[in-house]
Write a protein that holds these residues in place. Sequence first.
Motif, short mmCIF file in Angstrom:
data_model
loop_
_atom_site.label_atom_id
_atom_site.label_comp_id
_atom_site.label_asym_id
_atom_site.label_seq_id
_atom_site.Cartn_x
_atom_site.Cartn_y
_atom_site.Cartn_z
N ALA A 1 0.65 -1.47 0.05
CA ALA A 1 -0.04 -0.07 0.11
C ALA A 1 0.81 0.93 -0.15
O ALA A 1 0.57 1.81 0.48
CB ALA A 1 -1.40 0.09 1.30
N VAL A 2 1.50 1.60 -1.04
CA VAL A 2 2.04 3.10 -1.69
C VAL A 2 1.40 3.76 -2.11
O VAL A 2 1.34 5.18 -1.38
CB VAL A 2 3.64 2.28 -2.25
CG1 VAL A 2 5.02 3.38 -2.75
CG2 VAL A 2 4.59 1.23 -1.92
N MET A 3 0.88 3.62 -3.33
CA MET A 3 0.47 4.11 -3.97
C MET A 3 -0.70 3.15 -4.73
O MET A 3 -0.49 2.75 -4.30
CB MET A 3 1.13 4.96 -5.28
CG MET A 3 1.84 6.01 -4.26
SD MET A 3 3.44 6.98 -5.69
CE MET A 3 1.94 8.97 -5.93
N ASP A 4 -1.66 4.28 -5.46
CA ASP A 4 -3.05 3.20 -5.76
C ASP A 4 -2.14 2.56 -6.83
O ASP A 4 -1.34 3.27 -7.12
CB ASP A 4 -4.09 4.18 -6.14
CG ASP A 4 -4.01 5.04 -7.03
OD1 ASP A 4 -3.99 5.31 -8.25
OD2 ASP A 4 -4.56 6.45 -6.60
N GLN A 5 -3.41 1.59 -7.48
CA GLN A 5 -2.87 1.21 -8.90
C GLN A 5 -2.96 1.78 -9.78
O GLN A 5 -1.05 1.48 -10.93
CB GLN A 5 -3.40 0.05 -8.66
CG GLN A 5 -2.94 -0.88 -9.54
CD GLN A 5 -3.79 -1.82 -9.84
OE1 GLN A 5 -4.85 -2.28 -10.69
NE2 GLN A 5 -3.18 -3.84 -9.88
N THR A 6 -3.42 2.30 -9.42
CA THR A 6 -2.54 3.92 -11.58
C THR A 6 -2.09 4.78 -10.91
O THR A 6 -1.50 5.16 -12.17
CB THR A 6 -4.51 4.68 -11.40
OG1 THR A 6 -5.22 3.65 -11.39
CG2 THR A 6 -4.27 5.62 -12.40
#
Length: 239
Positions: free
Chosen positions: A196-201
């Motif tokens: 959970a670093v940044m969202d997948q997009t």
Amino acid sequence: MSTVPAYKRILLKLSGEALMGSLDYGISSDVMMQLAHEIQTVSQAGVEVAVVVGGGNIFRGEGLAKGGIDRVTGDQMGMLATVMNALAIQDAIERIGLNARVMSAIRINQVCEDFIRRRAVRHLEKGRIVVFAAGTGNPFFTTDSAAALRATEIEADLVLKATKVDGIYTADPKKDPEAMRFSELSYDEVLSRRLAVMDQTAILLCRDHRIPLRVYNMTSPGELLKIVQGATDVGTLVH
């Protein structure tokens, strides 16, 4: 570590929650001034700095939607919250003598400029700090996605994700004392491990446009300057 900047242009991603400090809601003046001074040292080192800020310290569209508000309306409220945060960042930066511009993805001309890519790049070239507000201007997209998008548009050399921990861990280090920090990861590893670093997009945008991402602890003074000077032992590098 060289005193010559390793990067010409960076984009700093701040969550709204990061601006709260020890508060339960709103904006901490102490955090704001520390942030402004960190940006100042980097700017004075010759690095062009852009910022994307979230609005979770005031409103979060997804959370409002869970409470019954229409999701699009909730996201629009969240966009306005990011404008409020961006104006606060601009004020803090200008109070210490730098020039800053807020550029919004939604039209709010009496408060700040519209986002126009070429104008944003020109501001950066003139040494101004550019704070991007209102996310992408569209509902259903996070400010993480906005950060990756703006970094791509302005051709940033590095995206920096400012957090309250010193990188990416195998688990939440506050809950799991045995969690281990990664020094380096590939974008595909982040996706496959569902970190959970940044969202997948956002991760896909950075990967496809070959923009490196470094996650670091914004509460540690001097870390930002170390990174732009080429330090490899700060936070976690995703590339």
